[in-house]
Design an enzyme around this catalytic site. Structure first.
Site, PDB file in Angstrom:
ATOM      1  N   CYS A   7      56.292  71.242  91.722  1.00 11.68           N
ATOM      2  CA  CYS A   7      56.880  71.863  90.581  1.00 11.68           C
ATOM      3  C   CYS A   7      57.659  73.036  91.184  1.00 11.68           C
ATOM      4  O   CYS A   7      58.560  73.478  90.443  1.00 11.68           O
ATOM      5  CB  CYS A   7      55.909  72.237  89.523  1.00 11.68           C
ATOM      6  SG  CYS A   7      55.204  70.805  88.831  1.00 11.68           S
ATOM      7  N   GLY A  25      60.612  74.933  73.823  1.00 10.57           N
ATOM      8  CA  GLY A  25      60.120  74.561  75.414  1.00 10.57           C
ATOM      9  C   GLY A  25      58.620  74.042  75.499  1.00 10.57           C
ATOM     10  O   GLY A  25      57.855  74.530  76.454  1.00 10.57           O
ATOM     11  N   HIS A  65      59.790  52.423  86.701  1.00  8.09           N
ATOM     12  CA  HIS A  65      61.156  52.127  87.078  1.00  8.09           C
ATOM     13  C   HIS A  65      61.341  52.885  88.517  1.00  8.09           C
ATOM     14  O   HIS A  65      60.595  53.779  88.820  1.00  8.09           O
ATOM     15  CB  HIS A  65      62.278  53.090  86.271  1.00  8.09           C
ATOM     16  CG  HIS A  65      63.662  52.909  86.663  1.00  8.09           C
ATOM     17  ND1 HIS A  65      64.183  51.521  86.684  1.00  8.09           N
ATOM     18  CD2 HIS A  65      64.590  53.725  87.203  1.00  8.09           C
ATOM     19  CE1 HIS A  65      65.422  51.670  86.993  1.00  8.09           C
ATOM     20  NE2 HIS A  65      65.767  52.924  87.300  1.00  8.09           N
ATOM     21  N   THR A  66      61.934  52.127  89.573  1.00  7.74           N
ATOM     22  CA  THR A  66      62.028  52.695  90.769  1.00  7.74           C
ATOM     23  C   THR A  66      63.584  52.817  91.327  1.00  7.74           C
ATOM     24  O   THR A  66      64.392  51.824  90.870  1.00  7.74           O
ATOM     25  CB  THR A  66      61.488  51.949  91.926  1.00  7.74           C
ATOM     26  OG1 THR A  66      61.674  50.395  91.908  1.00  7.74           O
ATOM     27  CG2 THR A  66      59.994  51.784  91.630  1.00  7.74           C
ATOM     28  N   ASP A  79      50.282  74.432  79.666  1.00  6.47           N
ATOM     29  CA  ASP A  79      49.852  74.279  81.126  1.00  6.47           C
ATOM     30  C   ASP A  79      50.643  75.127  81.874  1.00  6.47           C
ATOM     31  O   ASP A  79      51.891  75.234  81.634  1.00  6.47           O
ATOM     32  CB  ASP A  79      49.828  72.798  81.357  1.00  6.47           C
ATOM     33  CG  ASP A  79      50.949  72.042  81.504  1.00  6.47           C
ATOM     34  OD1 ASP A  79      52.139  72.489  80.901  1.00  6.47           O
ATOM     35  OD2 ASP A  79      51.040  71.113  82.229  1.00  6.47           O
TER      36      ASP A  79
END
Length: 334
Positions: free
Chosen positions: A22, A53, A144-145, A228
């Protein structure tokens, strides 16, 4: 299950990407400018959108049931593919828990450098994500790749919650304790791991722990505001919640728990660029006591990956790190 693929002849996962976890998020100020055009959408069934947000979107399905939707992915924070998958999955599902919901289905999001890393290692990452999905009771179905110069992994997660039990950024009121359910300092240790290869088992254990139990406890206690703690750091996520709620906060820096090894990583200079950008962004809204140092603030702004819940209210068994005030948008650090 543990990681089985032999990586001794391959580059370390964390060295195949410029950022990590992150901490590679777009800085909060830049991001808010970029998504500003998405705010203010007026749909009767949208309960929580992008305006404040929040951790996930919430739309009314019928009656008192809300559907929650979120997505999160990032570059490797550890060299173990299996552990990276576990961390990324726990981090993505955390957005659902932070809203007071339960995840019901997840799909994988994967970017993979086919010419650099083998498909067998990608399978280890996916196996880690699946393991956490099973622990959460959340099916991981498809995804999805794409062929990507840097490896990236995460999930899009759908959850459900009761409308009157949603925990939101704008739900805080003054005069309540602030509870933090995981220690911070994960960004410091991830940065050290990337630079040196040292493995920090407590950090991995912290990042792979689901926020499920804490969320259920908060919902049962009637908590109305929570978030979080991830890429914008404790200070950044706290400020966003206080700003949305029209409240302020006081943080007792000595009450904020650190994961083992974080203090030493700070001392040795393993502060990520993302953490420094977090502090730069939030600093105009932070007041500090005379004894508060820049290092104190850098820890509080440390970019977490799969961090804990920051709850406006008291949860027995978790540390209280401060309280809310009526000083709208002001965070005091003492």
């Amino acid at each position: 299950m543990t990681e089985t693929f032999e990586q001794t002849t391959l580059p370390r996962l964390t060295t195949t990407a410029s950022g990590g976890g992150c901490a590679c998020k777009i800085p909060p100020g830049e991001l808010e400018e970029a998504v500003a055009q998405l705010a203010g959408q007026d749909y009767d069934h949208v309960i929580v959108g992008v305006d404040d947000g929040d951790d996930a979107a919430a739309v009314r399905l019928d009656g008192d049931t809300a559907i929650l939707s979120t997505a999160d992915f990032f570059t490797p924070v550890v060299d173990s593919g299996y552990d990276w998958g576990r961390i990324a999955a726990a981090n993505a599902m955390s957005d659902i828990y932070a809203m007071g919901g339960s995840p019901i289905v997840a799909i994988n999001l994967m970017g993979w450098p086919r010419g650099v890393l083998p498909a067998e290692l990608m399978s280890e990452v996916l196996a880690g994500g699946l393991a956490v999905g099973k622990e959460a009771g959340c099916p991981v179905i498809g995804g999805h790749t794409v062929d990507d110069p840097e490896p990236k992994y995460g999930m899009a997660v759908t959850g459900v919650a009761k409308v009157d039990q949603l925990m939101r950024n704008d739900g805080a009121t003054a005069g309540l304790p602030l509870t933090l359910t995981k220690p911070i300092g994960l960004g410091l240790l991830n940065n050290r791991h990337k630079a040196t290869g040292e493995v920090f088992e407590e950090a991995i254990a912290t990042m792979t722990t689901l926020n499920k139990a804490a969320a259920e406890q908060a919902v049962a206690a009637g908590i109305k505001a929570a978030t979080d703690v991830t890429g914008f750091g404790l200070l950044g996520h706290l400020y966003k919640m206080m700003r949305a709620s029209g409240t302020g906060a006081v943080i007792d820096r000595s009450a904020v728990p650190l994961v083992d090894g974080a203090a030493e990583a700070l001392r040795d200079g393993f502060v990520s660029g993302g953490s420094r950008r977090n502090l730069e962004w939030v600093s105009p809204n932070v007041e500090t006591g005379e004894a508060v140092t820049e290092d104190d603030l850098l820890v509080l702004a440390d970019a977490q990956t799969s961090g804990g819940l920051l709850v406006v209210g008291e949860l027995p068994g978790y540390p209280v790190i401060g309280y809310t005030t009526d000083r709208a948008g002001v965070v005091e650090v003492r």
